[in-house]
Scaffold this motif. Sequence first.
Motif, mmCIF file in Angstrom:
data_model
loop_
_atom_site.group_PDB
_atom_site.id
_atom_site.type_symbol
_atom_site.label_atom_id
_atom_site.label_comp_id
_atom_site.label_asym_id
_atom_site.label_seq_id
_atom_site.Cartn_x
_atom_site.Cartn_y
_atom_site.Cartn_z
ATOM 1 N N ASP A 24 0.837 -1.211 0.000
ATOM 2 C CA ASP A 24 0.000 0.000 0.000
ATOM 3 C C ASP A 24 0.866 1.253 0.000
ATOM 4 N N TYR A 25 1.895 1.252 0.844
ATOM 5 C CA TYR A 25 2.815 2.397 0.877
ATOM 6 C C TYR A 25 3.583 2.522 -0.441
ATOM 7 N N ARG A 27 2.632 1.894 -3.389
ATOM 8 C CA ARG A 27 1.782 2.498 -4.415
ATOM 9 C C ARG A 27 1.584 3.991 -4.187
ATOM 10 N N GLN A 28 1.928 4.456 -2.966
ATOM 11 C CA GLN A 28 1.809 5.886 -2.648
ATOM 12 C C GLN A 28 3.160 6.458 -2.213
ATOM 13 N N ARG A 29 4.240 5.899 -2.726
ATOM 14 C CA ARG A 29 5.570 6.223 -2.200
ATOM 15 C C ARG A 29 5.956 7.683 -2.412
ATOM 16 N N ASP A 30 5.391 8.344 -3.423
ATOM 17 C CA ASP A 30 5.733 9.748 -3.642
ATOM 18 C C ASP A 30 5.273 10.640 -2.491
ATOM 19 N N ALA A 31 4.348 10.132 -1.678
ATOM 20 C CA ALA A 31 3.837 10.919 -0.550
ATOM 21 C C ALA A 31 4.491 10.550 0.777
ATOM 22 N N LEU A 32 5.448 9.616 0.762
ATOM 23 C CA LEU A 32 6.056 9.141 2.002
ATOM 24 C C LEU A 32 7.005 10.172 2.603
#
Length: 263
Positions: A24-25, A27-32
């Motif tokens: 899940d992270y 797939r959203q790694r640009d926001a980490l």
Amino acid sequence: MNALNQRHAHACQWAREAGALALDYFRQRDALTIDSKGVQDWVSEADRNVESLIRSRLAETYPEDGILGEEEGWQAGSSNGYWVIDPIDGTTNFLRGLPDWGVVIAYVEEGEVQIGVIYVPMQEQLYQAVRGQGAYCNDQPLHLSQQPIELSSVLIYMGFGRRTALPDYLARIDYLYQCQMDQRRLGSAALCLARTAEGLVDGFFEAQINPWDVLAGLLIVEEAGGWHNYIGQPAATGTMRVLACAAPLQEALTPLLHIGQPR
């Protein structure tokens, strides 16, 4: 089901659960949120939260066991066993969007690794072993060949980090070159060991590696019929110099352990 096999079943379940959270992270790694632990050494909120998930499951199920994790360190327990966790082995790959990363869980009892689990979410591959019970990828048994291997056909993974002296690393590359062996670098020690156990490559070496990166994989290689050795102590405060390979390559690859000095 005995106590060890029960721990193994839980470890596989938690690795899959942790892998789903990590994915899940991913797939959203640009926001980490990402922090640096050193030069080219990263940690993100994904690493921390995945480890916290595994620790919470351990606290609920085996509160007497100790835990050694990459991100949160050592937590003592009252039993003779402890768990070793790398929530995302291959963090740089993970953050770059590369598929070569995984969740790693090992269980150590009386000083010996008893359970090893490596889950690779991008390929839905669960590599796992219990001491004395063989090694598997998903439900398929892993069996490394015991037949001689021509050195000119050998391919091994070589790990390299900035703690390793560059001349020593280059000396090892030169040794492989002189022996007509080839090498690659992957960026995840756990996956290197899993693929060694699967026979996709013939071995793995790294001069300075943390125990949470390799303990699970070393057991999986061993249970698949491979050979391994290391210099150093698999403890919270130390690093290890590790070699694992198909058993017929033990003699040819052992010199890698002795080029240069441990640092």
